[in-house]
Write an enzyme that holds these catalytic residues in place. Structure first.
Site, PDB file in Angstrom:
ATOM      1  N   CYS A  62       0.929  -1.209   0.138  1.00  0.00           N
ATOM      2  CA  CYS A  62       0.033   0.022  -0.132  1.00  0.00           C
ATOM      3  C   CYS A  62       0.978   1.340   0.057  1.00  0.00           C
ATOM      4  O   CYS A  62       0.463   2.243  -0.579  1.00  0.00           O
ATOM      5  CB  CYS A  62      -0.987   0.107   1.213  1.00  0.00           C
ATOM      6  N   ASP A 136      -5.268   2.168   4.374  1.00  0.00           N
ATOM      7  CA  ASP A 136      -6.874   2.352   5.137  1.00  0.00           C
ATOM      8  C   ASP A 136      -6.691   3.707   5.805  1.00  0.00           C
ATOM      9  O   ASP A 136      -7.401   4.897   5.706  1.00  0.00           O
ATOM     10  CB  ASP A 136      -7.562   1.241   5.829  1.00  0.00           C
ATOM     11  N   SER A 483     -13.568  -4.747   7.595  1.00  0.00           N
ATOM     12  CA  SER A 483     -12.815  -4.442   6.591  1.00  0.00           C
ATOM     13  C   SER A 483     -13.791  -3.713   5.419  1.00  0.00           C
ATOM     14  O   SER A 483     -14.746  -4.145   5.145  1.00  0.00           O
ATOM     15  CB  SER A 483     -11.848  -5.433   6.091  1.00  0.00           C
TER      16      SER A 483
END
Length: 580
Positions: A62, A136, A483
């Site tokens: 990420c 996130d 999630s």
């Protein structure tokens, strides 16, 4: 010795910028000495100092490309007459933290990211900010810092991962989590699981569906903190760097024009963002992050506000996990700008909201055309469903509310007996050992913001249920989170949480729980008298986290309905950093 004429480099009046406290006047000679030690020229010292903050690390794909992208942002700042100063903050990557005690660190990291960016900016008196984030919690954390500081700022998403290929189809990390359940059920061999895990994540970038990272990337455009079309290009595409460079220039333009984050983040722009989440079937975590961003602007914006928006917004983008397309497919079909323009044309967004470009949202997307010959986006007049892909719930089991993603679900009502677990590990163990019966409602409690502490996500458990073929034959409720990759009848953010004596903490095995995502209800078939009798017997539970960051978080965190924030926000301010 610098003279007083140096107060206006490149047309900027340094006497009105925070960096004057470290670069201007004879008394700041020691401060300038440190800047010269890093190779800055005299001209660069007296230009505006712009923080370029990244969540780069080697924890997961990420964030791995953010260091490269930061160099592009710095070029943009320099070209526009600023002096970029790169720094990094932490990130906890959910895919690796998932399914064990490490997930308790995830939501807490949102606050640490915001705090650490704030402290770096304050400590060094930077005048503007370009923030790059990948995983996130780093996206809302970075945006929270921007609004808290209120210096001219531009947000940059690091980009999605490309899909992997397995047995002739596109796959994402969620397929691997679900593969664990398939393997447990004997539906996938050791060799097939090995092949899947090796293929699912082929390069840099954030998880590849409309999970939390891509959801919050869409939010950054819809809310106006990011440049139009900046959310779309995958991380591996070096073409992304030109957009990042433009973001550096845009931060300098915002500084020149006096455009600040709190001019951009308003109730109307928050509503716009929530509508885009609903229209794309985005992550339920937006119900936490939008209120937290609003808190930094001094706006009370709760899960109730988000749920109200979800209820009135059509679902028009067929994206994983509820749909069939990856984030790359969304980009190739035109990006989130297509959704924004379609909602604008239908009169569902407030088009006059200011954005970081200095233009309105309507002006930013005026030239976008709805693409033909694709099946990612649908017209508002012919949506996938007339209401959003995410639904808010309330009732006797959730007086403060709860949230469920319904995108892709055929079944919107569920009633069954409770099967209660006081932590995720016990529930996961029961699932993979096939000790759960069809028709049951799994209750996972003491996983809320305070009780966890840290409000863990439950993807390991929900994905295992799908892998076992039980994804829609059982339901799951929790005071924790899910999630963005979760699918199935899974209800999170149940409040009040068990740790403070909420009804979810009073449930016993066998109690009948009813979920109605059509009417927005979450109830338990117990009288108020019975609940009160159980409440009198209830005792708070301790945790194993009695020192350190998780302990400190548990002492200060508020309820999920308000975004699980840890400080009063702008409503309690007596001054703002940008005005020092």
């Amino acid at each position: 010795m610098p003279d007083s004429a140096r107060g206006t480099p490149n047309g900027f009046d340094k006497s009105k910028l925070p960096s004057r406290h470290v670069t201007e006047g004879p008394e700041r000679a020691p401060h300038r000495a440190f800047l010269y030690a890093m190779g800055l020229t005299d001209a660069e010292v007296h230009q505006p100092l712009v923080g370029v903050a990244t969540c780069w690390n080697e924890a997961a794909p990420c964030n791995i490309s953010l260091s490269r992208q930061a160099q592009a942002a710095k070029r943009g700042v320099s070209d526009a007459g600023g002096t970029p100063r790169e720094f990094a903050t932490i990130t906890v990557t959910d895919g690796i933290a998932m399914g064990h005690d490490g997930m308790k660190s995830s939501l807490v990291s949102r606050e640490i990211i915001a705090d650490s960016v704030e402290l770096t900016m304050r400590g060094h008196c930077y005048d503007a900010l370009v923030g790059l984030a990948g995983c996130d919690k780093s996206l809302p954390g970075m945006m929270m810092a921007m609004v808290r500081l209120n210096v001219p700022s531009v947000f940059v998403y690091g980009g999605t991962i490309l899909p992997g290929r397995f047995q002739g189809r596109d796959v994402t990390i969620v397929d691997v989590f679900e593969g664990v359940g398939q393997h447990a059920a004997g539906k996938m061999s050791d060799a097939e699981l090995d092949e899947l895990e090796a293929a699912a994540c082929p390069c840099a970038g954030s998880c590849g569906g409309q999970f939390t990272a891509n959801t919050m990337a869409c939010v950054s455009e819809a809310m106006g903190l990011a440049l139009p079309a900046s959310a779309g290009a995958p991380a591996a595409y070096e073409s992304r760097d030109s957009m990042v460079e433009a973001s550096g220039r845009a931060a300098m333009h915002a500084l020149r024009e006096g455009i600040r984050p709190r001019d951009v983040v308003t109730r109307a722009s928050l509503d716009n963002a929530a509508k885009v989440v609903a229209a794309t079937g985005g992550s339920t975590n937006a119900g936490l992050h939008l209120p937290a961003i609003a808190n930094e602007a001094g706006i009370r914006y709760t899960l109730d506000d988000v749920a109200g928006i979800f209820k009135e917004t059509p679902y028009i983008a067929d994206l994983m996990p509820g749909g069939k397309h990856t984030a790359r497919a969304m980009y190739e079909a035109g990006g989130v700008g297509v959704v924004i323009k379609e909602l604008l044309d239908a009169g569902l967004l407030e088009g006059d909201c200011l954005t970081v470009t200095g233009k309105t949202l309507r002006e930013n997307y005026a030239d976008v055309r709805f693409p033909e010959g694709q099946d990612v986006f649908y017209r508002v007049a012919e949506p996938l469903s007339p209401t959003g892909g995410v639904v808010g719930l309330k009732g006797s089991l959730a007086p403060e509310g709860a949230i469920v993603k319904v995108a892709g679900l055929a079944r919107l009502r569920f009633t069954g007996p409770a099967r209660v677990f006081d932590c995720e590990e016990d529930a996961f163990d029961a699932v993979v050992k096939r000790k759960i019966e069809e028709g049951e409602v799994i209750v996972i409690r003491y996983e809320g913001p305070r009780g966890g502490p840290g409000m863990r996500e439950m993807l390991s458990t929900t994905a295992a249920l799908y892998g076992l073929g039980m994804g829609e034959s059982v339901a799951l409720i929790t005071d924790g989170r899910f999630s963005g990759g979760t699918r199935g009848f899974c209800i999170g953010h149940v409040g009040p949480e068990a740790a403070v004596g909420g009804p979810i903490g009073l449930i016993e095995d066998g109690d009948t729980i009813s979920i109605d995502a059509v009417e927005g209800r979450l109830d338990v078939a117990l009288s108020e008298e019975e609940l009160e009798s159980r409440r009198k017997k209830w005792q708070p539970r301790g945790t194993d986290h009695n020192s350190g960051a998780l302990w400190r978080y548990a002492q200060t965190v508020g309820p999920a309905v308000d975004g699980a924030v840890v400080h009063p926000g702008a409503s309690a301010e007596t001054h703002t950093y940008a005005d020092i």
